[in-house]
Design a protein around this motif. Structure first.
Motif, PDB file in Angstrom:
ATOM      1  N   UNK A 199     115.036  49.088 -31.051  1.00  0.00           N
ATOM      2  CA  UNK A 199     114.941  49.878 -32.219  1.00  0.00           C
ATOM      3  C   UNK A 199     114.223  49.200 -33.416  1.00  0.00           C
ATOM      4  N   UNK A 200     113.916  47.761 -33.040  1.00  0.00           N
ATOM      5  CA  UNK A 200     113.154  47.126 -34.032  1.00  0.00           C
ATOM      6  C   UNK A 200     111.709  47.404 -34.137  1.00  0.00           C
ATOM      7  N   UNK A 201     111.284  47.075 -35.256  1.00  0.00           N
ATOM      8  CA  UNK A 201     109.819  46.980 -35.278  1.00  0.00           C
ATOM      9  C   UNK A 201     109.441  45.504 -34.800  1.00  0.00           C
ATOM     10  N   UNK A 202     108.564  45.559 -33.802  1.00  0.00           N
ATOM     11  CA  UNK A 202     107.917  44.274 -33.017  1.00  0.00           C
ATOM     12  C   UNK A 202     106.668  44.016 -33.011  1.00  0.00           C
ATOM     13  N   UNK A 203     106.550  42.503 -33.398  1.00  0.00           N
ATOM     14  CA  UNK A 203     105.283  42.062 -33.488  1.00  0.00           C
ATOM     15  C   UNK A 203     105.123  40.817 -32.651  1.00  0.00           C
ATOM     16  N   UNK A 204     103.864  40.843 -31.778  1.00  0.00           N
ATOM     17  CA  UNK A 204     103.812  39.632 -31.011  1.00  0.00           C
ATOM     18  C   UNK A 204     102.915  38.692 -31.723  1.00  0.00           C
ATOM     19  N   UNK A 205     103.390  37.419 -31.854  1.00  0.00           N
ATOM     20  CA  UNK A 205     102.557  36.280 -32.315  1.00  0.00           C
ATOM     21  C   UNK A 205     101.888  35.323 -31.091  1.00  0.00           C
ATOM     22  N   UNK A 206     100.868  35.505 -30.910  1.00  0.00           N
ATOM     23  CA  UNK A 206     100.148  34.774 -29.563  1.00  0.00           C
ATOM     24  C   UNK A 206      99.199  34.180 -30.079  1.00  0.00           C
ATOM     25  N   UNK A 207      98.657  33.074 -29.190  1.00  0.00           N
ATOM     26  CA  UNK A 207      97.668  32.184 -29.450  1.00  0.00           C
ATOM     27  C   UNK A 207      96.195  32.800 -29.793  1.00  0.00           C
ATOM     28  N   UNK A 208      96.113  34.004 -28.882  1.00  0.00           N
ATOM     29  CA  UNK A 208      94.921  34.798 -28.997  1.00  0.00           C
ATOM     30  C   UNK A 208      95.212  35.971 -28.722  1.00  0.00           C
ATOM     31  N   UNK A 224      99.349  39.745 -33.478  1.00  0.00           N
ATOM     32  CA  UNK A 224      98.547  38.891 -34.089  1.00  0.00           C
ATOM     33  C   UNK A 224      98.124  37.555 -33.350  1.00  0.00           C
ATOM     34  N   UNK A 225      96.829  36.974 -33.683  1.00  0.00           N
ATOM     35  CA  UNK A 225      96.694  35.519 -33.183  1.00  0.00           C
ATOM     36  C   UNK A 225      97.129  34.332 -34.034  1.00  0.00           C
TER      37      UNK A 225
END
Length: 347
Positions: A199-208, A224-225
């Protein structure tokens, strides 16, 4: 004892090759498992290539094991022939220390856990992992795979699943919490699914942004990159929890700046090289940095039940045993979406 086929690294950095190993006779509280699927974890590569410490060879890697019980000892009460079961990163512990009694066998202080492979059992013999046809394990270190999970997608959950689930639960990921997952690989993709299901708000932080479409389909709300400096400006002070799943060293300071007051960055990837942390970057807003290693047996069962309830399984590419060495190279070049799983019928 039983002779079974397996794939082993005969020496550090050597290609894996087909061989045979001996499994102990089924003891009073043991279960014999016919292994059906075994996931390839980046940890397997680290250890087969002496990346973390000198290993014991020949080495049969594999601690993401899914199979079916084919024999039980006379004292076994938890499982029966035909049960669908799994084995993760450990196959025993002291059982007597405070951590073991608290269900934290992964942090056993009475000599440490007995690792599923590249370890030494209580009988003094080396342990061999899941790149094999069968394994014998004490019933207390086996978990049940619910009927709602197919064995192939369940196998990676025995490491990647519990490695991400345990910190997400411990740091209270859930409704109202903002969670960032660094890296969308074998660990990260399961972490995204689990954080979303919690149930969390999820953000991916990836190189690109190369995997952005995948990340959003897996349950991420944002992507986000990290190669874009504007990412760190835009997201400053945003997250309650950052789950770092990458196994290469990072410059931690920019990531610390993304944490809210009392936010934590938890590392589950383990680089081979030492990492440096500048304490001054943590002082603001009572931020913290921590780590987490797999989970206990009860928590692993809880994770599997949760995954079955919420339809969470690993995204896999099923391979034959003769493709293991190629798969290792592809993992190192991030050419897998998102976990290789060996069909052990091909060993």
């Amino acid at each position: 004892m039983t002779t079974v086929a397996a794939y082993a690294a005969p020496a550090a950095k050597a290609p894996l090759e087909r061989t045979t190993i001996e499994r102990r006779a089924v003891g009073e509280f043991d279960v014999l498992i016919d292994i059906k699927f075994a996931g390839i974890c980046h940890s397997d590569i680290h250890q087969a290539r002496d990346g973390w410490r000198p290993g014991t060879f020949p080495m049969v890697p594999g601690h993401e094991i899914a199979g079916v019980v084919s024999e039980v000892g006379p004292g076994v009460t938890k499982y029966a022939v035909g049960d669908r079961v799994g084995v993760g990163c450990m196959v025993d512990s002291c059982r007597e220390c405070d951590n073991c009694k608290a269900g934290l066998e992964q942090y056993c202080s009475g000599g440490g856990p007995v690792w599923t492979y590249n370890g030494t059992g209580k009988d003094g013999q080396p342990t061999y992992g899941g790149y094999s046809q069968k394994i014998v394990v004490d019933q207390d270190y086996v978990v049940r795979i619910p009927d709602g999970l197919s064995l192939d997608v369940a196998a990676p959950l025995l490491c990647a699943g519990i490695t991400t689930y345990s910190p997400l639960r411990h740091w209270n990921a859930g409704p109202g919490k903002k969670v960032a997952v660094v890296g969308l690989g074998g660990l990260g993709h399961v972490g995204v699914k689990l954080a979303h299901a919690l149930g969390a708000e999820v953000t991916v932080l990836s190189q690109s942004l190369r995997k952005k479409d995948d990340g959003l389909k897996l349950g991420a709300d944002h992507y986000y990159a990290t190669s874009d400096p504007k990412t760190f400006e835009e997201l400053a002070g945003t997250f309650d929890l950052i789950l770092n799943t990458v196994s290469s060293p990072l410059d931690f300071a920019p990531y610390f700046s993304l944490l809210r007051t009392d936010g934590s960055m938890v590392n589950v990837g383990l680089p081979e090289e030492p990492v440096q942390i500048v304490l001054q970057t943590l002082f603001g807003n009572r931020r913290s940095v921590s780590s987490s290693g797999i989970g206990g047996i009860a928590e692993t069962q809880e994770m599997l039940d949760f995954c079955a309830e919420h339809g969470v399984g690993a995204e896999i590419e099923l391979i034959s045993a003769e493709e293991i060495n190629d798969a290792y190279e592809r993992v190192l070049s991030s050419d897998v979406r998102y976990r290789f799983v060996i069909d052990t019928a091909t060993i």
